[in-house]
Design a protein around this motif. Structure first.
Motif, PDB file in Angstrom:
ATOM      1  N   HIS A  38     -77.626  76.859 -45.895  1.00 24.05           N
ATOM      2  CA  HIS A  38     -77.739  75.648 -46.705  1.00 24.05           C
ATOM      3  C   HIS A  38     -76.708  74.580 -46.319  1.00 24.05           C
ATOM      4  N   VAL A  39     -75.727  74.954 -45.519  1.00 22.19           N
ATOM      5  CA  VAL A  39     -74.751  73.968 -45.048  1.00 22.19           C
ATOM      6  C   VAL A  39     -75.381  73.051 -44.006  1.00 22.19           C
ATOM      7  N   PHE A  40     -76.369  73.577 -43.261  1.00 17.53           N
ATOM      8  CA  PHE A  40     -76.891  72.873 -42.104  1.00 17.53           C
ATOM      9  C   PHE A  40     -78.217  72.179 -42.408  1.00 17.53           C
ATOM     10  N   ALA A  41     -78.499  71.168 -41.641  1.00 17.40           N
ATOM     11  CA  ALA A  41     -79.704  70.380 -41.870  1.00 17.40           C
ATOM     12  C   ALA A  41     -80.918  70.930 -41.142  1.00 17.40           C
ATOM     13  N   HIS A  75     -66.035  68.624 -41.655  1.00 15.71           N
ATOM     14  CA  HIS A  75     -66.706  67.346 -41.398  1.00 15.71           C
ATOM     15  C   HIS A  75     -68.045  67.274 -42.131  1.00 15.71           C
ATOM     16  N   THR A  76     -68.790  68.382 -42.160  1.00 16.04           N
ATOM     17  CA  THR A  76     -70.095  68.407 -42.816  1.00 16.04           C
ATOM     18  C   THR A  76     -69.971  68.173 -44.320  1.00 16.04           C
ATOM     19  N   GLU A 210     -73.575  77.417 -36.277  1.00 15.16           N
ATOM     20  CA  GLU A 210     -72.708  78.410 -36.899  1.00 15.16           C
ATOM     21  C   GLU A 210     -71.514  77.699 -37.520  1.00 15.16           C
ATOM     22  N   ALA A 211     -71.032  78.240 -38.619  1.00 17.48           N
ATOM     23  CA  ALA A 211     -69.799  77.720 -39.206  1.00 17.48           C
ATOM     24  C   ALA A 211     -68.578  78.258 -38.480  1.00 17.48           C
ATOM     25  N   TRP A 212     -68.689  79.488 -37.937  1.00 16.33           N
ATOM     26  CA  TRP A 212     -67.552  80.100 -37.234  1.00 16.33           C
ATOM     27  C   TRP A 212     -68.029  81.011 -36.094  1.00 16.33           C
ATOM     28  N   ALA A 213     -68.902  81.967 -36.379  1.00 16.46           N
ATOM     29  CA  ALA A 213     -69.454  82.903 -35.392  1.00 16.46           C
ATOM     30  C   ALA A 213     -68.488  84.046 -35.096  1.00 16.46           C
ATOM     31  N   MET A 214     -68.396  84.995 -36.025  1.00 20.96           N
ATOM     32  CA  MET A 214     -67.506  86.137 -35.851  1.00 20.96           C
ATOM     33  C   MET A 214     -67.861  87.012 -34.648  1.00 20.96           C
ATOM     34  N   CYS A 231     -72.617  75.780 -30.649  1.00 26.77           N
ATOM     35  CA  CYS A 231     -73.214  75.826 -31.990  1.00 26.77           C
ATOM     36  C   CYS A 231     -72.224  75.383 -33.072  1.00 26.77           C
ATOM     37  N   TYR A 232     -71.391  74.389 -32.730  1.00 25.53           N
ATOM     38  CA  TYR A 232     -70.520  73.681 -33.668  1.00 25.53           C
ATOM     39  C   TYR A 232     -69.280  74.477 -34.068  1.00 25.53           C
ATOM     40  N   GLY A 233     -69.405  75.479 -34.916  1.00 24.94           N
ATOM     41  CA  GLY A 233     -68.227  76.175 -35.424  1.00 24.94           C
ATOM     42  C   GLY A 233     -67.386  76.830 -34.348  1.00 24.94           C
ATOM     43  N   VAL A 234     -68.000  77.264 -33.253  1.00 30.73           N
ATOM     44  CA  VAL A 234     -67.253  77.919 -32.177  1.00 30.73           C
ATOM     45  C   VAL A 234     -66.303  76.965 -31.464  1.00 30.73           C
TER      46      VAL A 234
END
Length: 315
Positions: A38-41, A75-76, A210-214, A231-234
């Motif tokens: 839900h964070v992403f568009a 930022h989002t 991804e917000a982080w990508a563990m 993918c952004y978070g990385v």
């Protein structure tokens, strides 16, 4: 929470649905946004539309303090909801997630050469066999499994002995796949590290966002060379030709070339793995704990100073 208010300084919420349960509560509440659909568009599931509506409602109206797991999430939240947030990065226990053996370059590798120099050298012959690792839930389309399978089919055309391990929550339905796939379904946390360290030459990570990508950080800690999408978070900890290889999401052809580069060029793979291990050691829980402590103190201080709730936020 109202009744027990004297017993705590700050209450931390871990998922946005908890905010809906306390949305009319004026208390020192901190929500740490670690990312979800839900964070992403993009990549939203129509079946979860009601949760998407709920997320946007609580994030627009909640009076809680916010923290973000990455600069992209920060930022989002600012862009979508005009909300400021602190930064609490994720972390890894690099003593628990560690290489099974020391990371060593091949004997003929140029000593001290950077990854950029090694990548520019003529590509050595490809091996006849290789092992590639996938990690993630097959039910989540935004993880880019369609792209991952295209990449692996292309790699298999060059490396006939390709074998893939898929560490996943449920068994995927695979069609049109010529290479071997070994599924490790829902293992215990104690066994996850062993799967990473089981002789894989590459982690392939193909998420669209991804917000982080563990999984990327876990592979880095264990010494598995990484090919990941941008993918952004990385971006908070991944550097192309620094500690991994990166390509745009959906570009299966370039991703396949990056995987083949690591399979052929053992010196490049070892250099990236060594640098990635240093990245994982830097992203420690002690570092994340310091950021959490700052966020907790700031939240407690604000709510002590601001005893009355601010005016309602405009819809």
């Amino acid at each position: 929470l109202r009744r027990t208010r004297p017993a705590y300084d700050v209450c931390v919420a871990g998922y946005f649905t908890q905010l809906a349960e306390v949305q009319n509560l004026w208390a020192p509440l901190l929500y740490w946004e670690q990312g979800h659909e839900h964070v992403f568009a993009t990549g939203r599931d129509p079946a979860l539309l009601h949760l998407d509506v709920l997320y946007h409602h609580v994030m627009s109206r909640s009076t809680c303090a916010l923290a973000s797991v990455s600069a992209y999430v920060k930022h989002t939240l600012a862009l979508q909801f005009n909300r400021r947030s602190g930064l609490i990065p994720n972390a890894i226990d690099s003593a628990a997630f560690r290489p099974a053996a020391p990371i060593a370059p091949p004997p003929d590798a140029p000593p001290g050469a950077s990854a950029s120099v090694l990548a520019a050298l003529p590509r050595p012959p490809l091996p006849a066999a290789a092992r590639v690792l996938l990690v993630g839930n097959p039910a989540q389309a935004f993880k880019g499994w369609d792209v991952a399978l295209q990449v692996l089919n292309a790699v298999h055309g060059e490396v006939p002995g390709l074998e893939v391990t898929w560490l996943c929550q449920s068994r995927p339905q695979l069609e049109g796949v010529a290479f071997k796939v070994h599924c490790v379904v829902d293992p215990s946390q104690a066994k996850v590290r062993d799967v990473y360290a089981a002789g894989h030459q590459v982690l392939l990570f193909t998420s669209r966002h991804e917000a982080w990508a563990m999984p990327v950080l876990e592979a880095m800690a264990v010494g598995v060379p990484v090919v990941t999408t941008r993918c952004y978070g990385v971006d908070d900890y991944c550097v192309h030709l620094g500690n991994c290889l990166m390509a745009p999401a959906l570009d299966w052809s370039l991703l396949a070339q990056e995987v083949l580069s690591l399979l052929a060029n053992r010196a490049l793979a070892a250099r990236l793995a060594t640098n990635a291990r240093r990245t994982a050691e830097r992203l420690s829980w002690a570092r994340a704990g310091d950021c959490l402590e700052v966020a907790l103190y700031r939240t407690a201080h604000y709510f002590r100073r601001q005893r009355d709730p601010p005016p309602p936020r405009a819809p």
